[in-house]
Design an enzyme around this catalytic site. Structure first.
Site, PDB file in Angstrom:
ATOM      1  N   ALA A   1       0.856  -1.182   0.000  1.00  0.00           N
ATOM      2  CA  ALA A   1       0.000   0.000   0.000  1.00  0.00           C
ATOM      3  C   ALA A   1       0.894   1.234   0.000  1.00  0.00           C
ATOM      4  CB  ALA A   1      -0.911  -0.020   1.223  1.00  0.00           C
ATOM      5  N   TYR A   2       0.303   2.356  -0.331  1.00  0.00           N
ATOM      6  CA  TYR A   2       1.061   3.594  -0.501  1.00  0.00           C
ATOM      7  C   TYR A   2       0.606   4.650   0.494  1.00  0.00           C
ATOM      8  CZ  TYR A   2       3.062   1.331  -4.433  1.00  0.00           C
ATOM      9  OH  TYR A   2       3.761   0.435  -5.199  1.00  0.00           O
ATOM     10  N   LEU A   3       1.595   5.213   1.190  1.00  0.00           N
ATOM     11  CA  LEU A   3       1.336   6.317   2.115  1.00  0.00           C
ATOM     12  C   LEU A   3       1.397   7.636   1.369  1.00  0.00           C
ATOM     13  CD1 LEU A   3       3.548   5.035   5.051  1.00  0.00           C
ATOM     14  CD2 LEU A   3       1.089   4.717   4.725  1.00  0.00           C
TER      15      LEU A   3
ATOM     16  N   ASP B   1      -3.287   5.312   1.427  1.00  0.00           N
ATOM     17  CA  ASP B   1      -4.199   5.909   0.454  1.00  0.00           C
ATOM     18  C   ASP B   1      -4.494   4.910  -0.650  1.00  0.00           C
ATOM     19  OD1 ASP B   1      -4.224   8.370   1.741  1.00  0.00           O
ATOM     20  OD2 ASP B   1      -2.541   9.142   0.573  1.00  0.00           O
TER      21      ASP B   1
END
Length: 150
Positions: free
Chosen positions: A27-29, A76
Site C-alpha cells: 500500500a502507498y502512504l 491511500d
C-alpha cells in the site's frame, strides 16, 4: 539504484506457477514521492522511491508486523495484492519477477526485470511471451495502480 524494465503479460508460460514465489501485499502512504509499505510473506518493509521510470533511487527499511499494520490503516487508495513468481532467464543471471494480481486487479499480470546498468536494460531482448513494454509509459507503476487509474 533500481534499474528495471516492466512488461504487460497476457500469455504467461504454462509452467509459471511451478517456480518459487512470494505473496505480496503493498500500500502507498504517498505517491509523490513514493512511500510504500509492503508485506512479503512474513517480512515487512517501508520503501522510498525517487521519481523515474527506467532508473530511480530506492531505499528499503525493515518494519515489524505492528508498525506495518499501523501504517496500513493510513494508506491511500487500493491495497495491492499479488503473487510474485521468480523465473530465471537461462544463461543471463537475470530473473523475471512475474506478478499475478488479485483483488481490484484480478487477472492483471506484469513482468519486471532488474539490471545492473541502464545500458543492460536498454539492450535487453525480452522473451516472446512478454506482450508490451510499459516501462516508459508509467501506466502500470504500482503507485499508479494503487490510485485506481488503470
Amino acid at each position: 539504484m533500481e534499474i528495471e524494465r516492466k512488461y504487460l503479460v497476457t500469455s504467461p508460460p504454462p509452467d509459471y506457477r511451478t517456480f518459487p514465489s512470494h505473496m505480496i501485499e503493498q500500500a502507498y502512504l504517498c505517491t509523490d514521492p513514493v512511500v510504500r509499505i509492503r508485506k512479503e510473506d512474513e517480512s515487512f518493509y517501508l520503501t522510498y522511491k525517487s521519481k523515474g521510470l527506467l532508473a530511480r533511487e530506492e531505499y528499503n527499511l525493515p518494519l515489524n508486523r505492528e508498525a506495518y499494520e499501523h501504517l496500513l490503516a493510513k494508506a491511500d487508495g487500493i491495497i495491492l495484492t499479488k503473487r510474485r513468481y521468480l523465473l530465471p532467464i537461462k544463461g543471463t543471471g537475470l530473473i523475471i519477477e512475474l506478478d499475478e494480481f488479485f483483488g481490484a486487479y484480478e487477472g492483471l499480470m506484469l513482468a519486471e526485470v532488474e539490471f545492473e546498468t541502464t545500458k543492460d536494460a536498454e539492450e535487453f531482448k525480452p522473451p516472446k511471451w512478454f506482450a508490451k513494454d510499459v516501462t516508459f509509459s508509467g501506466e502500470y507503476q504500482n503507485s499508479r495502480l494503487a490510485k485506481g487509474t488503470l
